[in-house]
Design an enzyme around this catalytic site. Structure first.
Site, mmCIF file in Angstrom:
data_model
loop_
_atom_site.group_PDB
_atom_site.id
_atom_site.type_symbol
_atom_site.label_atom_id
_atom_site.label_comp_id
_atom_site.label_asym_id
_atom_site.label_seq_id
_atom_site.Cartn_x
_atom_site.Cartn_y
_atom_site.Cartn_z
ATOM 1 N N GLY A 275 0.858 -1.387 0.141
ATOM 2 C CA GLY A 275 -0.037 -0.119 -0.062
ATOM 3 C C GLY A 275 0.651 1.096 -0.110
ATOM 4 N N GLU B 265 10.162 2.328 -1.675
ATOM 5 C CA GLU B 265 9.744 2.209 -3.106
ATOM 6 C C GLU B 265 9.501 3.668 -3.464
ATOM 7 O OE1 GLU B 265 6.295 -0.119 -3.884
ATOM 8 O OE2 GLU B 265 6.470 0.036 -6.080
#
Ligand code: ZN
Length: 364
Positions: free
Chosen positions: A188, A218
């Protein structure tokens, strides 16, 4: 313009065919991003799902990253909004899970950890978490019986959703007690959603015997990699490429023997890394971080694991010996019981013609 691996990697090339024959290990692949386009069209017809088109090629831009897309998270994630509409029944989920395993086996993937998000899948067809998890377990077991591949399942929960939802999902997974389920994953939106509230949940999962992997580093910086390791006890990090921005985090990852599940094409298409020549995978490998190469969402990105290995070689300049180390790193990081992981390592060493003393992950 979004990154397209096929502009860099030629599937007719000798190197691609060599890599296609390698036995491979996939540690980071989402079921939701592993749906055949032909299956989407059939499912849409059967379940009367309204689509802009029922032609596979014309459907492509709606469910797959193409050259026309912008290289950012919004464009990348928008594809999932269309894909989500297809999970209309447990039968569809079973078919997609079976085919995901079959497709990996056809790419010579011998061991795969496939992750899925029970909350997202259950919401679409009003099934319970237990029903969804059991359906995926059974489909994967059926595919294993038919193909030369072994599969573990990872349960994903989202950090931008509530801990209560994640707790219910974990409870369902633990109640089912399917031996295929090997780990819990936090996925998420990273920005603005700390992993801290999930600490007790991940402790509980670990105490129940599940392994821990966390998407971090990320879409947000190296501090999230540190948080995943120190707060959630992550053994592996999904992506983690932004660890490279902080030498202390690189040191932490090395010292704790954390394995990074790197997905190069995904990073390029979602805008995490703007230029291929800037992708940190070769540097992380050079710095003796345990790196592995994975697909993330093969159908969304129109890639196979062979494509990703070829990209690392042709596009990132990584020698084949380093790619072999990445494959062996994946064997060492497999969420398998010790004896079975040892067997996997031995099998891969033997099939890749590697000496026992070579291709140990750094710092073992
Ligand atoms: Zn992922």
């Amino acid at each position: 313009m979004a990154f397209n691996v096929h502009h860099v990697v030629n599937r007719d090339s000798k190197i691609w065919h060599t890599l296609a024959t390698w036995p491979k290990i996939e540690l980071h692949r989402h079921l939701e991003g592993s749906v055949r386009l032909t299956t989407l069209v059939e499912v849409a017809r059967t379940h009367q799902i309204e689509l802009p088109t029922y032609n596979v090629e014309a459907l492509r831009p709606y469910v797959q990253v193409t050259d026309q897309d912008a290289a950012n998270a919004t464009a990348f994630l928008s594809k999932f909004n269309v894909l989500r509409r297809f999970y209309r029944s447990l039968d569809v989920i079973a078919r997609i899970a079976y085919e995901a395993v079959e497709d990996a086996a056809l790419d010579n993937v011998r061991y795969m950890e496939l992750r899925f998000t029970p909350h997202a899948l259950a919401r679409q067809n009003k099934a319970s978490y237990q029903e969804v998890i059991l359906t995926v377990c059974e489909a994967v077991e059926a595919a294993e019986r038919e193909h030369a591949i072994r599969v573990g399942l990872i349960i994903s929960v989202n950090r931008h959703e509530s801990v209560t939802i994640a707790q219910r999902v974990l409870n369902a997974a633990l109640e089912i007690n399917c031996p295929k389920i090997v780990a819990l994953d936090l996925a998420g939106k990273e920005v603005g959603h700390s992993a801290q509230p999930f600490r007790p949940l991940f402790r509980q999962a670990q105490e129940a015997g599940l392994h821990i992997t966390v998407h971090a580093g990320e879409w947000d910086g190296p501090h999230n990699v540190r948080e995943a390791v120190e707060v959630l006890n992550a053994e592996r990090i999904g992506h983690g490429v932004r660890a490279i921005e902080d030498s202390e985090v690189v040191r932490l990852v090395r010292e704790r023997k954390i394995t990074l599940e790197v997905c190069p094409t995904s990073n390029m298409q979602s805008g995490v890394v703007p230029y291929l020549q800037n992708h940190p995978l070769p540097d992380l490998a050079y710095l003796n971080v345990r790196t592995t190469i994975n697909t993330d969402d093969p159908s969304l990105s129109n890639i196979t694991l062979t494509d990703e290995l070829a990209l690392a070689h042709v596009g990132l300049g990584m020698p084949l010996s380093t790619l072999k180390t990445c494959v062996m790193n994946a064997a060492f990081a497999a969420f398998l019981p010790d004896a079975e992981r040892d067997q996997l390592i031995a099998d891969f060493r033997s099939e890749m013609g590697l000496n026992d003393t070579l291709y140990r992950p750094p710092h073992i």
